[in-house]
Design a protein around this motif. Structure first.
Motif, PDB file in Angstrom:
ATOM      1  N   SER A 186      39.017  34.431  43.914  1.00 48.50           N
ATOM      2  CA  SER A 186      39.248  35.623  43.161  1.00 48.50           C
ATOM      3  C   SER A 186      38.664  36.792  44.445  1.00 48.50           C
TER       4      SER A 186
ATOM      5  N   SER B   9      34.640  33.551  35.297  1.00 49.04           N
ATOM      6  CA  SER B   9      35.846  34.086  34.533  1.00 49.04           C
ATOM      7  C   SER B   9      35.364  35.097  33.341  1.00 49.04           C
TER       8      SER B   9
ATOM      9  N   ASP C 270      39.290  39.692  35.156  1.00 45.67           N
ATOM     10  CA  ASP C 270      40.692  39.384  35.223  1.00 45.67           C
ATOM     11  C   ASP C 270      41.061  37.873  35.368  1.00 45.67           C
TER      12      ASP C 270
ATOM     13  N   ILE D 279      44.723  32.814  36.855  1.00 44.57           N
ATOM     14  CA  ILE D 279      44.794  31.827  35.701  1.00 44.57           C
ATOM     15  C   ILE D 279      44.617  30.610  36.379  1.00 44.57           C
TER      16      ILE D 279
ATOM     17  N   ARG E 246      53.932  34.048  32.730  1.00 40.16           N
ATOM     18  CA  ARG E 246      52.832  34.735  33.230  1.00 40.16           C
ATOM     19  C   ARG E 246      53.140  35.013  34.997  1.00 40.16           C
TER      20      ARG E 246
ATOM     21  N   ASP F 268      50.973  37.365  37.350  1.00 40.67           N
ATOM     22  CA  ASP F 268      49.602  36.615  37.722  1.00 40.67           C
ATOM     23  C   ASP F 268      49.742  35.533  38.519  1.00 40.67           C
TER      24      ASP F 268
ATOM     25  N   ARG G 210      46.721  42.296  37.665  1.00 38.56           N
ATOM     26  CA  ARG G 210      47.055  41.041  37.750  1.00 38.56           C
ATOM     27  C   ARG G 210      46.088  40.004  37.305  1.00 38.56           C
ATOM     28  N   ARG G 211      46.199  39.172  36.748  1.00 37.55           N
ATOM     29  CA  ARG G 211      45.299  38.221  36.328  1.00 37.55           C
ATOM     30  C   ARG G 211      45.344  36.728  37.435  1.00 37.55           C
TER      31      ARG G 211
ATOM     32  N   ILE H 202      40.835  39.887  42.817  1.00 36.78           N
ATOM     33  CA  ILE H 202      40.784  40.053  41.553  1.00 36.78           C
ATOM     34  C   ILE H 202      39.681  39.853  40.942  1.00 36.78           C
TER      35      ILE H 202
END
Length: 273
Positions: free
Chosen positions: A211, A237, A220, A6, A32, A37, A3-4, A216
């Motif tokens: 994050s 990022s 990602d 964003i 998304r 995400d 999973r990201r 994460i």
């Protein structure tokens, strides 16, 4: 697939001249989010002046506010992390700057601004109905005072950020050097506005912390921005995307340059994921 996370700036990235984000952009974010995400706002605004069209979106999980000073859970409103700007350092910053800039102090509950700064929340010439509505929303959350520095010395509320507006560009450059040499504050520029936060506070730092909380990896994380206060997200990022309308030095530093905000540049990138 992992999973990201964003993260996206608001003004100049998904918001343009007060116009709400397009259906295409909202749909891209929704897709998304459905794919698993995590979506986070990353803005210089405090919570009380997040535009209503953004606040209303169910796909937003977190909000990084006031250039990273505060991060909240978008659904519960609970603070995930907060690094206040010390009152003493804030007062010292006002004493060091030259050119008599107008001061604007960001608290969680709203904004306090010098009366001289009211021109910065006036309607620009030829403003659209949407721009006027956006400015009205900010005005409702702004309290005008005679002297912002004196107010912060009397007020005990935690400070998230200070913005300084200069009419003289040379004075703004001179003040920036003075602040960087004589304080431990983080100094960022956004289209002529100088933004001050506590030491080591930035959107990028807040993104690192978020994050870690979400487990994460950096690769990602995708971030979107258009101005100087967004650049710190690049180091946090796997991919930093600058808008086509971004300041030149921001585009030069970006991994990807998207189409301008008025051409749904963010949506164009999200649709390729």
């Amino acid at each position: 697939m992992s999973r990201r996370l964003i993260a996206f700036d608001i003004d100049g990235t998904v918001f343009y001249k007060g116009l709400p984000p397009s259906e295409r952009l909202m749909r891209a974010f929704e897709e998304r989010h459905k794919a698993g995400d995590i979506i986070s706002v990353s803005t210089g605004r405090c919570r009380s002046i997040i535009p209503a069209p953004i606040r209303a979106q169910g796909f937003i999980d977190y909000m990084i506010l006031s250039n990273g000073a505060r991060t909240i859970d978008a659904r519960t409103g609970e603070t995930v992390s907060f690094t206040p700007l010390p009152h003493g350092e804030a007062a010292r910053a006002f004493s060091l700057v030259t050119g008599r800039p107008s001061g604007c102090i960001y608290y969680e509950s709203g904004i306090v601004m010098d009366r001289g700064g009211s021109i910065f929340i006036a309607y620009p010439k030829g403003a659209t109905r949407e721009e006027m509505a956006m400015i009205d929303e900010i005005r409702r959350e702004t309290r005008l005072v005679f002297n912002a520095k004196k107010h912060l010395l009397k007020c005990g509320s935690p400070i998230e950020k200070i913005s300084l507006f200069f009419r003289d560009k040379e004075k703004s450059k001179e003040s920036c050097e003075l602040l960087r040499e004589n304080t431990a504050l983080t100094v960022a520029f956004t289209y002529g506005e100088m933004e001050l936060t506590a030491n080591d506070v930035s959107k990028g730092r807040a993104l690192v912390e978020l994050s870690k909380k979400l487990d994460i990896k950096k690769e990602d994380v995708i971030s979107f921005g258009d101005s100087g206060n967004d650049l710190s997200m690049k180091e946090s990022s796997g991919c930093f995307v600058a808008m086509g309308n971004a300041e030149p030095f921001v585009k030069e530093a970006a991994d990807i340059v998207a189409a301008p905000v008025w051409e749904d540049g963010v949506a164009g990138v999200l649709e390729t994921l």
